[in-house]
Design a protein around this motif. Structure first.
Motif, mmCIF file in Angstrom:
data_model
loop_
_atom_site.group_PDB
_atom_site.id
_atom_site.type_symbol
_atom_site.label_atom_id
_atom_site.label_comp_id
_atom_site.label_asym_id
_atom_site.label_seq_id
_atom_site.Cartn_x
_atom_site.Cartn_y
_atom_site.Cartn_z
ATOM 1 N N HIS A 239 0.969 -1.329 0.041
ATOM 2 C CA HIS A 239 -0.029 -0.038 -0.059
ATOM 3 C C HIS A 239 0.951 1.238 -0.046
ATOM 4 O O HIS A 239 0.718 2.301 -0.832
ATOM 5 C CB HIS A 239 -1.023 0.011 1.239
ATOM 6 C CG HIS A 239 -2.154 0.915 1.289
ATOM 7 N ND1 HIS A 239 -3.133 0.946 2.177
ATOM 8 C CD2 HIS A 239 -2.560 1.714 0.275
ATOM 9 C CE1 HIS A 239 -4.055 1.862 1.724
ATOM 10 N NE2 HIS A 239 -3.421 2.364 0.659
ATOM 11 N N HIS B 161 -3.298 9.490 1.452
ATOM 12 C CA HIS B 161 -2.501 8.272 2.059
ATOM 13 C C HIS B 161 -1.566 9.030 3.014
ATOM 14 O O HIS B 161 -1.230 8.535 3.953
ATOM 15 C CB HIS B 161 -1.795 7.493 0.785
ATOM 16 C CG HIS B 161 -2.579 6.725 0.108
ATOM 17 N ND1 HIS B 161 -3.192 7.024 -1.140
ATOM 18 C CD2 HIS B 161 -3.004 5.621 0.676
ATOM 19 C CE1 HIS B 161 -4.019 6.114 -1.168
ATOM 20 N NE2 HIS B 161 -3.993 5.191 -0.543
ATOM 21 N N TRP C 155 -13.009 7.123 0.148
ATOM 22 C CA TRP C 155 -12.663 7.314 1.416
ATOM 23 C C TRP C 155 -13.732 7.536 2.570
ATOM 24 O O TRP C 155 -14.680 8.347 2.072
ATOM 25 C CB TRP C 155 -11.611 8.448 1.629
ATOM 26 C CG TRP C 155 -10.219 7.933 0.833
ATOM 27 C CD1 TRP C 155 -9.856 7.930 -0.697
ATOM 28 C CD2 TRP C 155 -9.015 7.731 1.537
ATOM 29 N NE1 TRP C 155 -8.656 7.384 -0.840
ATOM 30 C CE2 TRP C 155 -8.076 7.421 0.541
ATOM 31 C CE3 TRP C 155 -8.578 7.783 2.888
ATOM 32 C CZ2 TRP C 155 -6.689 7.080 0.751
ATOM 33 C CZ3 TRP C 155 -7.191 7.271 3.065
ATOM 34 C CH2 TRP C 155 -6.243 6.930 1.971
ATOM 35 N N ASP D 191 -9.133 4.691 4.450
ATOM 36 C CA ASP D 191 -9.046 4.358 3.075
ATOM 37 C C ASP D 191 -10.007 2.840 2.941
ATOM 38 O O ASP D 191 -9.686 1.764 3.681
ATOM 39 C CB ASP D 191 -7.682 3.885 2.724
ATOM 40 C CG ASP D 191 -7.284 3.532 1.164
ATOM 41 O OD1 ASP D 191 -8.201 3.175 0.607
ATOM 42 O OD2 ASP D 191 -6.042 3.710 0.791
ATOM 43 N N HIS E 59 -7.576 -2.295 -1.959
ATOM 44 C CA HIS E 59 -6.132 -2.546 -1.793
ATOM 45 C C HIS E 59 -5.616 -2.310 -0.492
ATOM 46 O O HIS E 59 -4.461 -2.824 0.168
ATOM 47 C CB HIS E 59 -5.268 -1.780 -2.554
ATOM 48 C CG HIS E 59 -5.162 -0.357 -2.437
ATOM 49 N ND1 HIS E 59 -5.701 0.623 -3.449
ATOM 50 C CD2 HIS E 59 -5.057 0.470 -1.528
ATOM 51 C CE1 HIS E 59 -5.510 1.953 -3.189
ATOM 52 N NE2 HIS E 59 -5.335 1.876 -1.672
HETATM 53 FE FE FE2 Z 1 -4.746 3.236 -0.739
#
Ligand code: FE2
Length: 262
Positions: A80, A131, A181, A219, A223
């Motif tokens: 990630h 992120h 998100w 998130d 993934h």
């Molecule tokens: Fe992500």
């Protein structure tokens, strides 16, 4: 048969390549086979296109990849961070290299004009900001701090209790169809609001229906959780709540209500 393999490890964001060992095994030859009878050198690989090194950089995680392994496994964290987030930083720098009119703008300044940006800059700028915050609002056990009195007062005012906030945040995470998100933001009136955004959008974007200063975000792209949780987003969302770094979220809240940058 003699054969020489010149292995050039090449890592491109978002792509996994077979290891040299696997390649050699498949070809049934040793990695360092003699070249005594070899008369032709393999053609040189074409040079990779230059990747801009700035202006944005992948931030280091503030903890080890396995530090959150009670909830998120180390492999997910490394992929990630290095591959997904890393690709967004590279993509942003690459796109900005062709947009000199945007040179010198901060990440927040780019997001504030997201409605005018080409998709490659908009999406990668959003992903880089999202992120970068995400890593800091999780923490290992013992480093998560406490909800500050000011933030607790706001949570009680706007959600009734911390459990009330958790329930709304969970619903926002579960109701986001596809990738995106979930957020807690400080709105223009100073109140806390829970919501979600699609893709790599965020509440700092000028065209985001959910608008405000984010103090907490999760998130919910697959993934972020698929290796351990597969399709069970609810299990990930529930477990993720235990990782929240309330000390950092409290700091972000107090900076937001003071009008400062967070
Ligand atoms: Fe992500």
């Amino acid at each position: 048969m003699t054969l020489r393999i010149d292995w050039q490890p090449t890592v491109r964001a978002g792509t996994l390549f077979a290891s040299a060992a696997v390649l050699a095994a498949c070809m049934s030859v040793p990695l360092t086979a003699s070249a005594s009878t070899q008369t032709t050198q393999p053609a040189a690989a074409p040079a990779a296109p230059a990747v801009p090194q700035g202006p944005f950089q992948l931030p280091a995680l503030p903890y080890a990849y396995d530090a959150l392994s009670g909830v998120i496994d180390a492999q997910t964290m490394e992929l990630h961070h290095q591959r997904h987030h890393g690709a967004q930083v590279t993509g942003l720098n690459t796109a900005l290299a062709n947009a000199p009119q945007l040179a010198g703008l901060s990440l927040e300044q780019l997001l504030a004009r997201s409605s005018t940006l080409p998709p490659a800059i908009r999406n990668n700028a959003g992903g880089h900001w999202n992120h970068s915050v995400f890593w800091t609002i999780m923490a290992p056990e013992g480093a998560r701090g406490e909800v500050s009195p000011a933030l607790m007062a706001a949570i009680t005012r706007d959600f009734g209790s911390l459990d009330g906030l958790r329930d709304q945040f969970r619903a926002a995470s579960m109701n986001r169809f596809g990738s995106g998100w979930s957020w807690v933001v400080v709105g223009a009136d100073g109140r806390l609001v829970v919501g979600s955004t699609p893709n790599q959008d965020n509440p700092l974007m000028d065209d985001s229906p959910l608008h405000g200063t984010p103090i907490l975000g999760s998130d919910v792209w697959e993934h972020a959780y698929y290796l351990r949780y597969q399709n069970r987003r609810a299990a990930y969302v529930d477990a993720w709540w235990s990782l929240v770094n309330w000390g950092e979220v409290s700091r972000r809240y107090e900076a937001a209500v003071a009008g400062g940058a967070s």
